[in-house]
Write an enzyme that holds these catalytic residues in place. Structure first.
Site, PDB file in Angstrom:
ATOM      1  N   HIS A 121      -4.383  -9.472   2.770  1.00 14.62           N
ATOM      2  CA  HIS A 121      -3.114  -9.901   2.318  1.00 14.62           C
ATOM      3  C   HIS A 121      -2.337 -10.866   3.180  1.00 14.62           C
ATOM      4  O   HIS A 121      -2.595 -10.918   4.121  1.00 14.62           O
ATOM      5  CB  HIS A 121      -2.209  -8.779   2.091  1.00 14.62           C
ATOM      6  CG  HIS A 121      -1.054  -8.818   1.325  1.00 14.62           C
ATOM      7  ND1 HIS A 121       0.134  -9.145   1.878  1.00 14.62           N
ATOM      8  CD2 HIS A 121      -0.748  -8.192   0.053  1.00 14.62           C
ATOM      9  CE1 HIS A 121       1.135  -9.057   0.801  1.00 14.62           C
ATOM     10  NE2 HIS A 121       0.447  -8.381  -0.242  1.00 14.62           N
ATOM     11  N   ASP A 198      -4.445  -2.506   8.436  1.00 13.25           N
ATOM     12  CA  ASP A 198      -3.379  -2.641   7.708  1.00 13.25           C
ATOM     13  C   ASP A 198      -3.743  -1.261   6.503  1.00 13.25           C
ATOM     14  O   ASP A 198      -4.829  -1.718   5.706  1.00 13.25           O
ATOM     15  CB  ASP A 198      -3.593  -3.994   6.740  1.00 13.25           C
ATOM     16  CG  ASP A 198      -2.646  -4.005   5.608  1.00 13.25           C
ATOM     17  OD1 ASP A 198      -2.249  -3.045   5.193  1.00 13.25           O
ATOM     18  OD2 ASP A 198      -2.557  -5.213   5.021  1.00 13.25           O
ATOM     19  N   GLN A 201      -3.218  -0.263   1.271  1.00 14.39           N
ATOM     20  CA  GLN A 201      -3.872   0.061   0.192  1.00 14.39           C
ATOM     21  C   GLN A 201      -4.860   1.342   0.320  1.00 14.39           C
ATOM     22  O   GLN A 201      -5.548   2.002  -0.865  1.00 14.39           O
ATOM     23  CB  GLN A 201      -4.866  -1.051  -0.401  1.00 14.39           C
ATOM     24  CG  GLN A 201      -4.259  -2.180  -0.762  1.00 14.39           C
ATOM     25  CD  GLN A 201      -3.373  -1.971  -2.228  1.00 14.39           C
ATOM     26  OE1 GLN A 201      -3.837  -1.431  -2.942  1.00 14.39           O
ATOM     27  NE2 GLN A 201      -2.150  -2.689  -2.170  1.00 14.39           N
ATOM     28  N   LYS A 224       3.456   2.841  -1.909  1.00 15.05           N
ATOM     29  CA  LYS A 224       2.105   2.940  -2.423  1.00 15.05           C
ATOM     30  C   LYS A 224       1.784   4.232  -2.272  1.00 15.05           C
ATOM     31  O   LYS A 224       0.362   4.674  -3.157  1.00 15.05           O
ATOM     32  CB  LYS A 224       1.217   2.239  -1.523  1.00 15.05           C
ATOM     33  CG  LYS A 224       1.657   0.894  -1.088  1.00 15.05           C
ATOM     34  CD  LYS A 224       1.384  -0.326  -1.871  1.00 15.05           C
ATOM     35  CE  LYS A 224       1.584  -1.624  -1.435  1.00 15.05           C
ATOM     36  NZ  LYS A 224       1.313  -2.465  -2.307  1.00 15.05           N
ATOM     37  N   CYS A 362      -1.210 -12.172  -3.600  1.00 18.38           N
ATOM     38  CA  CYS A 362      -1.047 -12.370  -2.061  1.00 18.38           C
ATOM     39  C   CYS A 362      -2.294 -12.464  -1.466  1.00 18.38           C
ATOM     40  O   CYS A 362      -2.346 -11.990  -0.218  1.00 18.38           O
ATOM     41  CB  CYS A 362       0.069 -11.376  -1.758  1.00 18.38           C
ATOM     42  SG  CYS A 362       1.858 -11.615  -2.097  1.00 18.38           S
TER      43      CYS A 362
END
Length: 404
Positions: A121, A198, A201, A224, A362
């Protein structure tokens, strides 16, 4: 097995209509919907507790502080951090990445290298580019293949004694690929590099065990994972957080202030300057409790069924191509239909009540790799159904007929 009707009843937005049609919400990769228990918890905070934290001796301040720190403890337990002070509240994943990248500005020097993956991202690319520009370090890219999988043989070749940071997503937001982060962390540590994961997700689909992973930093966003927007988590190993300088100056992050010199507070307050999103921090704990009550094994089973069913149904559409066919992936399907711009499909099916994401998500380097302007992304959550997938497929067929 989940009682899907019971689960869906927890989410008031799922019963509404959009453009006169029942809402089919397949944009969970952008943000998840919120259960009533989370919505109620936000209201309860402002109705019954609302006060600043860590600074007052009065009752409401103490109640707010206790609730905020209790939530920190829940997150610590959820991700299996060794210490509560390794769990920092942030405004989200992007803030957490920027905090770490900014801290490494005092560590890196010309000739050092930072490795990022080809499927990141933008929020896990741009801060590291800025860091490299500031320090003279070099940014290197771990390549991927046509299936949307990182090429581990190339990753191994890129690692060297010059590698100081490796930063990679746990799961790709654009492709759904689940990356082999345990392998990547262990290999990076052989060269003494720090690793940031990261997890934006990943946390809706699985529980990251940060001690088992042995990552140095892990970041994610509350919205999220059925929580509110504007709050997130940065986990960092105690040794690294002590080594990095503060990201922002202000209240709460100080120990003593004079005009001659300021000394900083201990962790976690060193990195939590100013009045935080108190309600968000407290209610993030509520959201995690809700997700755990559903059960992540149940969530994974339901979402895998949706992924398999959605893939099968979509591939029935002539001219449809799926991007991201990794052997290990989660409930994200990115696709295009030959000769039709993804935006046009997204616009038409929105009129039929179906929410998908269109564009580059993104993640422009991924789109450049595949030589496409973007994709249509359907991202499923545990509260979605196969019947909703059927509705989407019929809507896409209708849109294709209109646009061909």
């Amino acid at each position: 097995m989940l009682d899907i009707n019971k689960i869906r009843a927890d989410f008031p937005i799922l019963s509404q209509k959009v453009n006169g049609k029942p809402l089919v919400y397949f944009d969970n990769g952008a943000t998840s919907q919120k259960p009533q228990v989370v919505i109620d918890a936000i209201s309860k905070y402002y109705q019954e507790i609302n006060a600043n934290i860590h600074r007052g001796v009065h009752t409401l301040s103490q109640l707010a502080t206790d609730a905020y720190e209790s939530s920190r403890g829940k997150i610590q337990q959820h991700i299996n951090a060794e210490f509560a002070h390794e769990v920092l509240f942030t405004s989200g994943t992007t803030f957490g990445i920027n905090l770490v990248a900014n801290g490494f500005a005092s560590i890196l020097k010309p000739g050092d290298e930072v490795l990022v993956s080809a499927m990141e991202h933008h929020s896990n690319i741009v801060p590291w580019q800025m860091l490299c520009e500031k320090t003279g370090a070099t940014l290197k890219v771990i390549p991927m293949n046509d299936n949307g999988e990182l090429i581990m043989a190339e990753y191994d070749k890129l690692l060297s004694d010059k590698t100081k940071v490796v930063t990679v997503n746990h799961i790709s937001n654009a492709l759904g690929t689940v990356n082999p982060i345990k392998y990547m962390i262990d290999k990076a540590h052989e060269f003494g590099a720090a690793v940031l994961i990261d997890g934006a997700q990943a946390v809706p689909h699985l529980i990251p065990d940060v001690q088992a992973l042995d990552c140095d930093f892990y970041v994610f966003s509350g919205h999220k994972i059925c929580g509110p927007t504007g709050v997130g988590i940065l986990y960092g190993k105690e040794a690294w957080l002590n080594k990095l300088p503060p990201y922002q100056g202000g209240g709460e992050m100080i120990k003593d202030v004079t005009f001659e010199k300021t000394t900083y507070a201990e962790l976690p307050h060193k990195f939590e300057a100013g009045t935080p999103n108190i309600a968000g921090g407290i209610v993030l704990g509520t959201a995690v409790d809700y997700m755990n009550s559903v059960g992540f094994e149940n969530i994974q089973e339901q979402e895998l069924e949706l992924l398999e069913y959605g893939t099968k149904r979509l591939l029935e559409i002539e001219g449809l191509k799926i991007y991201g066919t990794a052997a290990t992936k989660t409930s994200v399907i990115s696709f295009n239909i030959e000769g039709i711009h993804p935006y046009d499909i997204g616009t038409i099916i929105d009129k039929l009540g179906i929410a998908v994401r269109t564009g580059h998500h993104c993640a422009q380097p991924i789109m450049n790799y595949f030589k496409i302007p973007g994709t249509i992304r359907a991202s499923f959550s545990f509260y979605n159904t196969k019947e909703e997938i059927d509705v989407m497929v019929e809507a896409i067929k209708r849109a294709k007929t209109m646009l061909s």
